[in-house]
Design an enzyme around this catalytic site. Structure first.
Site, mmCIF file in Angstrom:
data_model
loop_
_atom_site.group_PDB
_atom_site.id
_atom_site.type_symbol
_atom_site.label_atom_id
_atom_site.label_comp_id
_atom_site.label_asym_id
_atom_site.label_seq_id
_atom_site.Cartn_x
_atom_site.Cartn_y
_atom_site.Cartn_z
ATOM 1 N N LYS A 35 1.037 -0.883 0.302
ATOM 2 C CA LYS A 35 -0.073 0.002 -0.012
ATOM 3 C C LYS A 35 1.083 1.679 -0.451
ATOM 4 O O LYS A 35 0.838 1.688 0.948
ATOM 5 C CB LYS A 35 -1.074 -0.207 1.714
ATOM 6 C CG LYS A 35 -1.965 -0.762 0.899
ATOM 7 C CD LYS A 35 -3.050 -1.700 2.494
ATOM 8 C CE LYS A 35 -3.825 -1.905 2.573
ATOM 9 N NZ LYS A 35 -4.775 -2.930 0.931
ATOM 10 N N CYS A 36 2.130 1.244 -0.951
ATOM 11 C CA CYS A 36 2.705 2.249 -1.127
ATOM 12 C C CYS A 36 3.018 2.963 -2.042
ATOM 13 O O CYS A 36 2.423 1.962 -2.688
ATOM 14 C CB CYS A 36 3.783 1.844 -0.976
ATOM 15 S SG CYS A 36 5.123 2.072 -0.358
ATOM 16 N N GLY A 37 2.698 4.122 -2.313
ATOM 17 C CA GLY A 37 3.020 4.942 -3.540
ATOM 18 C C GLY A 37 4.315 3.758 -4.559
ATOM 19 O O GLY A 37 4.165 4.444 -5.246
ATOM 20 N N PHE A 38 5.128 3.798 -4.144
ATOM 21 C CA PHE A 38 6.163 3.444 -4.812
ATOM 22 C C PHE A 38 6.142 1.868 -5.250
ATOM 23 O O PHE A 38 6.822 0.662 -5.677
ATOM 24 C CB PHE A 38 7.462 3.080 -3.899
ATOM 25 C CG PHE A 38 8.480 3.744 -3.569
ATOM 26 C CD1 PHE A 38 8.871 4.749 -5.393
ATOM 27 C CD2 PHE A 38 8.434 4.738 -2.795
ATOM 28 C CE1 PHE A 38 9.292 6.176 -4.776
ATOM 29 C CE2 PHE A 38 8.960 6.322 -2.287
ATOM 30 C CZ PHE A 38 9.532 6.270 -3.430
ATOM 31 N N THR A 39 4.270 1.317 -4.692
ATOM 32 C CA THR A 39 4.452 -0.177 -4.646
ATOM 33 C C THR A 39 4.017 -1.016 -6.593
ATOM 34 O O THR A 39 4.844 -2.559 -6.678
ATOM 35 C CB THR A 39 2.967 -0.345 -4.443
ATOM 36 O OG1 THR A 39 3.010 -0.613 -2.593
ATOM 37 C CG2 THR A 39 2.613 -2.215 -4.234
#
Length: 160
Positions: A35-39
């Protein structure tokens, strides 16, 4: 002196991820989160794994240490990665990558990389050479598809 091949972590879908199984091969170890912007970097990691599967071993280490961005169970994490990104590279159970409960592998990586190389967010990337030593690391900002990351992967694979 310890090396990366001395470490083993529980596998995401059971068993263990024993880095010693890949002794003599370069590794790319990445702390991940769903659930990360870098996912979306999972896509690039999977591409590297698919292209260099028998030469560069990509290992995902889910962590909930940054912004609580990996809250799911092992089953939820495995399902998310497979469904959304077709992840087929080895993944471990969720681990601490910093703090008092840091997993021994990431304590070793922090010792080897120094203060700046300690993960400060999800998707830090650690390249291990064929001798099991840290070669270099990249922050979350470096995409797995970037020239710098791909050139490092290629160099380590070709440096037999």
């Amino acid at each position: 002196m310890a090396c990366a091949y001395d470490f083993s972590l529980p596998g995401l879908t059971g068993g263990s991820v024993d880095l010693g199984e890949w002794r003599g091969k370069p590794l790319l170890i990445v702390n991940t989160a769903s659930k990360c912007g870098f996912t979306p970097q999972y896509e690039g990691l999977q591409a590297l794994w698919s292209e260099m599967e028998h030469e560069l071993i990509v290992i995902g280490v889910p962590s909930n240490d940054f912004g609580q961005q990996e809250p799911g169970s092992a089953v939820q994490i495995a399902s998310f990665c497979a469904r959304n990104y077709g992840v087929s590279f080895p993944m471990t159970v969720r681990c601490h990558v910093r703090g008092a409960e840091v997993t021994p592998l990431f304590a070793w990586l922090a010792q080897q990389s120094g203060f700046l190389g300690r993960p400060r967010w999800n998707f830090f990337k650690y390249f291990i050479n064929r001798q099991g030593q840290l070669d270099t690391w990249f922050s979350s900002l470096a995409s797995p598809t970037s020239n710098r990351v791909r050139e490092t992967a290629t160099r380590l694979v070709l440096n037999a």
